[in-house]
Design an enzyme around this catalytic site. Structure first.
Site, PDB file in Angstrom:
ATOM      1  N   GLN A  21      53.067  60.771  30.849  1.00 25.65           N
ATOM      2  CA  GLN A  21      54.220  59.883  30.889  1.00 25.65           C
ATOM      3  C   GLN A  21      55.451  60.678  30.489  1.00 25.65           C
ATOM      4  O   GLN A  21      55.369  61.630  29.707  1.00 25.65           O
ATOM      5  CB  GLN A  21      54.015  58.673  29.972  1.00 25.65           C
ATOM      6  CG  GLN A  21      53.049  57.653  30.572  1.00 25.65           C
ATOM      7  CD  GLN A  21      52.911  56.408  29.734  1.00 25.65           C
ATOM      8  OE1 GLN A  21      52.496  56.487  28.584  1.00 25.65           O
ATOM      9  NE2 GLN A  21      53.243  55.265  30.307  1.00 25.65           N
ATOM     10  N   SER A  22      56.616  60.286  31.000  1.00 25.16           N
ATOM     11  CA  SER A  22      57.784  61.171  30.985  1.00 25.16           C
ATOM     12  C   SER A  22      58.463  61.311  29.640  1.00 25.16           C
ATOM     13  O   SER A  22      59.162  62.291  29.404  1.00 25.16           O
ATOM     14  CB  SER A  22      58.813  60.685  32.021  1.00 25.16           C
ATOM     15  OG  SER A  22      58.256  60.711  33.313  1.00 25.16           O
ATOM     16  N   SER A  23      58.311  60.368  28.733  1.00 26.45           N
ATOM     17  CA  SER A  23      59.033  60.428  27.464  1.00 26.45           C
ATOM     18  C   SER A  23      58.200  59.774  26.377  1.00 26.45           C
ATOM     19  O   SER A  23      57.330  58.932  26.665  1.00 26.45           O
ATOM     20  CB  SER A  23      60.395  59.727  27.584  1.00 26.45           C
ATOM     21  OG  SER A  23      60.214  58.336  27.802  1.00 26.45           O
ATOM     22  N   GLN A  26      58.250  56.001  26.589  1.00 25.43           N
ATOM     23  CA  GLN A  26      57.338  55.394  27.553  1.00 25.43           C
ATOM     24  C   GLN A  26      55.919  55.334  27.022  1.00 25.43           C
ATOM     25  O   GLN A  26      55.175  54.387  27.314  1.00 25.43           O
ATOM     26  CB  GLN A  26      57.380  56.176  28.872  1.00 25.43           C
ATOM     27  CG  GLN A  26      58.693  56.074  29.618  1.00 25.43           C
ATOM     28  CD  GLN A  26      58.661  56.826  30.932  1.00 25.43           C
ATOM     29  OE1 GLN A  26      57.610  57.333  31.343  1.00 25.43           O
ATOM     30  NE2 GLN A  26      59.804  56.904  31.597  1.00 25.43           N
TER      31      GLN A  26
END
Length: 686
Positions: A21-23, A26
């Site tokens: 997941q990107s961050s 998230q």
């Protein structure tokens, strides 16, 4: 049921589920997406893999796929594919693997070469086939484009909000944002006063380092924000003072885009932030916040900070006034090449233009002594300042009184804060359970520390108040003497420090251009504030009469005056009035006249020079000339006793008998036929 692309060779290897997941946000909030990715294990079981042959790689959670350099999980996946251990790579969609085509296509090449399949929740692809590579390539390009599209969309919304000044940026200390979004000054009056004191002190001292010195001398701290956004009081430093002086929020302006990221290579380690000038800021909305200073004052402060760089030659700024001897530091330019001249203190102060030598290894452009230049500029400065009179005493005392009032107010506010902290520590100690000795001991220690801080602050404030009262009362006699001294700056110039003298010169002078027109003369162009120009021709000291441009004319004039019967002092005075000077001075010295006169054989009295010939004797120069030997050859042997001859008691010269035997003996001594010669002393007894 197994897919048609899956073969026994694929099932004999491992199935890897890549989760990302990107961050970090998230990871915490998008829990459903995380569950769907972990549920891909059942998808691998449906495709025919055993539970033991399924591996989950989730070490890249919270990391963006814009680059593979910082993703250890992606690197581990590549290494396993390279070793031929992976038959299937599963992800919720291919965008989880990479959003950068430079990382995506090498993965496709590697998977095609190692016969590794790539699957997602609704499809399975073979990168080794044209159709599979085409579809995966399109998905990779769309993924990369989608990342840029999302970024552009978010950036456009952010800029639109910033252009209205409504973007909630982090505020500096002294400004706070209320729950409804309105920005106001910090309700803590000590914080407001301390921020204002930094600006007031800088406008007086003109240097961030001097602001730190003043604050530390007064034992004053600066408010700063910790990582949680709370106010903490710390010792002032140059970095903290400059951070306050450079922040446009104190001038009431909302600014976005003060820096630009520049990259010298791939990866975050090659990125650096460069501060942009004011005219290149992306968004600047004035009068958005409550201000501590005006915008004009803020721009003036930025110009002063830019001008205060020590490396003024490299940055082309004037630099802050320093205690060096040369008064025109940072103001002097070369009239030959146009570059800024630096200062060299080797063998006295000199203005040096060495730009061409540094850049192209050429010779030094100009090398000019500083003292005559400084004296001429000071004289021109006083001439320009003469019509402007001011009461130095009143101005100095008023400025000092304002500064002392601001410092006393800061000390009083600091003492008030310390007293509150003392009362708080006392209440905390009295409220603790006495049996809880661990907590009570710590609170007692804090109470004692607060007591010491309050006591020290009270003593410092009392001492400062007494010193201030004593300094404000001036002895009437001293005041009368000060008034008698006058109101013009030239009368007190020599009593000022070098830094103060340089600061005064910079008030009116923009720059000084120097060009040596002769070995003993410099043409000076003085550019004042407001672009007015004054030109001067300044004489320079030279080492000899040959370097003096008017040396020949002065020699002819001296010979003419000597023929009229003038003495040296009279000739020197007349020559000075006519515009001549000695090579090393500003006037003609009698010693210079005498040297030139004697050099041309002009004797005023016979005893001034030894007679050139003495009847019956030869001097050392005469003997040396006849023998064709250097004079020191004779003097060496006279001193070591090889030639025995005593000086004449009247003339104090070595006098050789003028006869052929003298020259013959000396010739034999020179040829090595004699070891020692002795001459008669008859001339001494005569």
């Amino acid at each position: 049921m197994p897919h048609e692309l899956i073969t026994p060779s694929h099932l004999a290897r491992r199935a890897v589920i890549y989760i990302r997941q990107s961050s970090p946000h998230q990871v915490l909030t998008n829990q459903e997406s995380l569950r769907l990715q972990y549920a891909l294990r059942s998808r691998a079981l449906e495709l025919g893999w055993h539970e033991a042959d399924i591996q989950v790689i989730d070490s890249d959670l919270g990391l963006t796929a814009a680059s593979a350099q910082h993703r250890e999980g992606f690197k581990e996946l590549l290494s396993q594919v390279t070793l031929g251990q992976v038959g299937l790579i599963l992800s919720i969609d291919v965008t989880r693997l990479s959003r950068n085509c430079s990382d995506w296509y090498p993965l496709l090449d590697l998977c095609g070469y190692k016969q590794c399949l790539i699957g997602e929740r609704d499809g399975l692809y073979d990168p080794g086939t044209p159709n599979g590579r085409l579809l995966l390539g399109l998905k990779g390009q769309i993924s990369e484009l989608e990342l840029h599209t999302i970024r552009l969309r978010l950036t456009a919304g952010l800029l639109n909000k910033a252009e209205r000044g409504e973007l909630a940026l982090t505020l500096p200390v002294g400004l706070v944002r209320e729950p409804q979004g309105t920005v106001v000054k910090d309700p803590n009056r000590e914080v407001q006063a301390r921020v204002a004191l930094v600006f007031e002190t800088f406008l007086t001292q003109h240097s961030a380092a001097q602001v730190v010195r003043v604050l530390r001398e007064q034992a004053l701290t600066l408010p700063r924000r910790d990582r949680f956004g709370d106010i903490t009081w710390r010792r002032p430093s140059v970095a903290s003072v400059v951070a306050i002086l450079r922040n446009p929020a104190y001038a009431g302006a909302f600014v976005y885009g003060r820096t630009r990221t520049e990259r010298s290579g791939p990866g975050p380690q090659h990125a650096r932030q460069r501060r942009l000038p004011i005219n290149e800021w992306k968004v600047c909305v004035k009068d958005k916040y409550p201000s501590y200073i005006s915008w004009d004052t803020f721009e003036r402060i930025q110009a002063m900070l830019q001008d205060n760089y020590a490396e003024y030659d490299r940055n082309k700024t004037r630099g802050i006034p320093r205690p060096g001897q040369a008064l025109l530091q940072g103001l002097v330019y070369c009239g030959v090449c146009g570059h800024k001249m630096v200062i060299q203190y080797k063998g006295g102060a000199h203005y040096l233009c060495n730009y061409l030598r540094q850049q192209f290894r050429e010779s030094v452009c100009q090398y000019i002594p500083a003292n005559p230049i400084d004296e001429a500029v000071i004289a021109a400065f006083f001439a320009a300042l003469a019509p402007v009179e001011f009461d130095a005493y009143t101005a100095a005392m008023a400025e000092r009184h304002r500064t002392q009032q601001a410092l006393q107010q800061a000390r009083a506010q600091q003492l008030q804060r310390l007293r509150y902290q003392l009362a708080l520590a006392e209440r905390q100690f009295l409220q603790v359970d006495p049996d809880n000795r661990l907590v009570a001991a710590e609170l007692e220690s804090r109470w004692e520390q607060a007591l010491r801080e309050v006591r020290d602050a009270e003593q410092a404030l009392a001492q400062e108040t007494s010193c201030t009262g004593a300094s404000e009362t001036l002895d009437p006699q001293l005041k009368a003497a000060f008034t008698t001294l006058g109101q013009q700056l030239p009368t007190v110039w020599d009593q000022l420090a070098r830094e103060q003298q340089k600061a005064f010169l910079r008030c009116l002078i923009d720059k000084v251009v120097l060009q040596r027109t002769a070995s003993d003369q410099v043409h000076l162009r003085l550019v004042w504030k407001g672009e007015q120009v004054t030109t001067l021709d300044i004489p320079l000291p030279v080492g000899s009469l040959a370097e003096y441009a008017q040396g020949t004319a002065m020699t002819e004039r001296i010979l003419a005056l000597f023929a009229e019967g003038r003495d040296d002092a009279e000739m020197a005075e007349m020559l000075t009035r006519e515009g001549f000077r000695s090579p090393m001075g500003t006037t003609v010295l009698p010693s210079t006249v005498k040297t030139i006169r004697l050099r041309h054989g002009c004797l005023q009295t016979r005893h001034q020079s030894h007679p050139r010939r003495i009847v019956g004797y030869l001097t050392v120069p005469q003997v040396a000339e006849r023998l064709a030997v250097p004079r020191h050859w004779l003097y060496d042997r006279l001193h070591n006793g090889t030639i025995e001859l005593a000086p004449d008691p009247v003339t104090r010269l070595y006098l050789f008998p003028d006869n052929p035997s003298t020259l013959e003996q000396l010739h034999q001594l020179r040829e090595g036929q004699l070891n020692r010669v002795r001459f008669s002393q008859e001339h001494q007894d005569a």
